[in-house]
Motif scaffolding. Structure first.
Motif, short mmCIF file in Angstrom:
data_model
loop_
_atom_site.label_atom_id
_atom_site.label_comp_id
_atom_site.label_asym_id
_atom_site.label_seq_id
_atom_site.Cartn_x
_atom_site.Cartn_y
_atom_site.Cartn_z
N THR A 10 -12.08 8.35 -1.87
CA THR A 10 -13.12 7.31 -1.79
C THR A 10 -12.48 5.93 -1.92
O THR A 10 -11.35 5.78 -2.38
CB THR A 10 -14.18 7.41 -2.93
OG1 THR A 10 -13.66 6.81 -4.13
CG2 THR A 10 -14.62 8.82 -3.20
N GLY A 11 -13.24 4.94 -1.55
CA GLY A 11 -12.84 3.56 -1.78
C GLY A 11 -13.14 3.15 -3.21
O GLY A 11 -13.61 3.95 -4.04
N ASP A 12 -12.87 1.86 -3.48
CA ASP A 12 -13.10 1.33 -4.82
C ASP A 12 -14.59 1.16 -5.12
O ASP A 12 -15.01 1.31 -6.27
CB ASP A 12 -12.39 -0.02 -4.99
CG ASP A 12 -12.71 -0.97 -3.84
OD1 ASP A 12 -12.18 -0.75 -2.74
OD2 ASP A 12 -13.52 -1.90 -4.03
N GLY A 13 -15.38 0.86 -4.08
CA GLY A 13 -16.82 0.70 -4.31
C GLY A 13 -17.39 1.95 -4.94
O GLY A 13 -18.20 1.90 -5.88
N ALA A 14 -16.95 3.11 -4.46
CA ALA A 14 -17.40 4.39 -5.02
C ALA A 14 -16.69 4.67 -6.35
O ALA A 14 -17.34 5.03 -7.34
CB ALA A 14 -17.14 5.52 -4.03
#
Ligand SMILES: Cc1ncc(C[n+]2csc(CCOP(=O)(O)OP(=O)(O)O)c2C)c(N)n1
Ligand code: SF4
Ligand SMILES: [Mg+2]
Length: 306
Positions: free
Chosen positions: A111-115
Motif C-alpha cells: 500500500t501507499g502511505d495514505g493507507a
C-alpha cells in the motif's frame, strides 16, 4: 485484435524486470516502482500481493497482473485484513494437505502511505496483534499520489501539496510510522529506499527468512507529486539518506539499529531545493526560519541516536 490468452502467454514469458518496468502506466522515474522492482526481485514469484487503492493498483488491470504470483485488490483501509484471509486460506489448504508445503507462498501487503499511515493503520495494528504471518510493504511518496498529491499523514512539514498551498506549505508533521509499528513488537520493521539497493536487498532477504509480521517502509521519491525532473529520482533518494532526512534503520528483538547512518550529514537544504514542493522556501525569498526549523528537526533526530 490479439486475444487475451495470446496476450497472457506473451506477458507471462517476459522477465520480471520488463514486466515491472516498461509498459506500465506509472510515471517515469517513479521511486516507488523502483523500490517495488527491487523488493520483487528478492521476494520472487511465490507471492500473493494484497493491494489497497493507490498508484501501484494501476500495475494490475483485471484480468492481468505483471506479477508472476497472484494479486488481490482490497478497499483502502483493509489490505492487512485481506492478507489475513489469504494467509488463513493457505494455512487451511496446507493443513488439509490440499497443497504441498512447496506450493506455499508469501503473503505481501502493498500500500501507499495514505493507507499505511492513515486509513489502514488500525487494520495493520490488528494484524500485528494477531501475529499475522505476512510482509507489509508501504511505498511512501508522502501524499495521496493517485488522486493528485493531496496531503497524507506522511507529508513532511512545509511541503506544498494539492491541499497545502501558500507560503508555509503543509502545517502538520510527518507521522513516525516506524516507531508506531515497532511499538507493536512485530518480528521486524525496516525503512528502505530504492536508491540504496544493497541495504534494501539485505533487509528484504532478512524479512523473507522470518515469520510473523514484517513491516517495511520504502521512501518513494515521486517526480509527479514532489515536482522534480524524473531523472533526479536516484539523486534525491540518495540525498534523503545523506542529509539524514530518511534514516535507514531496522527494528529487531526490541532493538533499533541504523544501517546506513550518514557519516557527515549534508545540509537538508540540498535535498529540499531540488523539489518544486519546497520551492516556496527559496523563492521569491528564502524562508530562513522555516529552513532552520527543518534542519533543526533532522539534527534533533540524529542527536537522539547517539
Ligand atoms: C475509502 C477511500 N477513500 C478514498 C479513495 C480514493 N483514493 C484512491 S487512491 C487514493 C490515494 C491513496 O494514497 P496512498 O495510499 O498514499 O497511495 P498513492 O496514491 O500515493 O500511491 C485515494 C484517496 C479510496 N479508494 N477509498
Ligand atoms: S504519482 Fe508518484 S508514486 Fe504515483 S506513479 Fe507517479 S511517480 Fe509513482
Ligand atoms: Mg502516497
Amino acid at each position: 485484435m490479439t486475444d487475451p490468452e495470446t496476450i497472457y502467454q506473451r506477458m507471462k514469458d517476459l522477465p520480471s524486470a520488463r514486466l515491472l518496468g516498461a509498459g506500465t502506466p506509472m510515471c517515469a522515474g517513479c521511486g516507488g516502482l523502483q523500490a517495488l522492482h527491487e523488493i520483487y526481485d528478492v521476494l520472487g514469484e511465490k507471492t500473493v500481493y494484497v493491494n489497497a487503492a493507490g498508484c501501484m493498483t494501476l500495475l494490475s488491470v483485471y484480468p492481468f497482473t505483471p506479477f508472476r504470483g497472484s494479486w488481490l485488490y482490497t478497499a483502502m483501509a483493509s489490505a492487512p485484513a485481506g492478507a489475513q484471509g489469504v494467509r488463513d486460506a493457505l494455512d487451511i489448504l496446507l493443513k488439509e494437505h490440499r497443497i504441498p508445503p512447496a506450493e506455499d507462498v508469501d503473503v505481501v501487503v502493498l500500500t501507499g502511505d495514505g493507507a499505511a499511515y492513515g486509513m489502514g493503520l488500525s487494520a495493520a495494528s490488528g494484524a500485528m496483534e494477531r501475529n499475522l504471518n505476512f510482509i507489509y510493504i508501504c511505498y511512501d511518496n508522502e501524499g495521496y499520489g493517485n488522486t493528485g498529491q493531496q496531503y497524507s499523514a506522511a507529508t513532511p512539514h512545509a511541503a506544498r501539496t494539492a491541499t497545502s498551498k501558500g507560503g508555509q506549505g503543509f502545517a502538520g508533521y510527518k507521522k513516525d510510522l516506524f516507531s508506531i509499528w515497532a511499538a507493536h513488537k512485530p518480528a521486524y520493521v525496516a525503512t528502505v529506499i530504492g536508491s540504496e539497493p544493497l541495504d534494501l536487498a539485505r533487509k528484504i532477504e532478512k524479512a523473507k527468512r522470518m515469520k510473523g509480521p514484517r513491516m517495511i517502509i520504502a521512501l518513494a521519491p515521486c517526480p509527479t507529486g514532489w515536482d522534480y525532473d524524473p531523472q533526479e529520482s536516484v539523486k534525491i533518494g540518495k540525498l534523503a539518506v545523506s542529509t539524514g532526512v530518511w534514516p535507514l534503520k531496522e527494528y529487531l528483538n526490541g532493538k533499533v539499529t541504523h544501517t546506513m547512518p550518514p557519516r557527515q550529514r549534508r545540509p537538508v537544504e540540498e535535498y529540499l531545493k531540488l523539489q518544486g514542493r519546497f520551492a516556496h522556501l527559496f523563492t521569491p525569498r528564502r524562508n530562513e526560519p522555516l529552513l532552520a526549523e527543518l534542519q533543526a528537526s533532522v539534527d534533533a533526530y540524529w542527536a537522539g541516536v547517539g
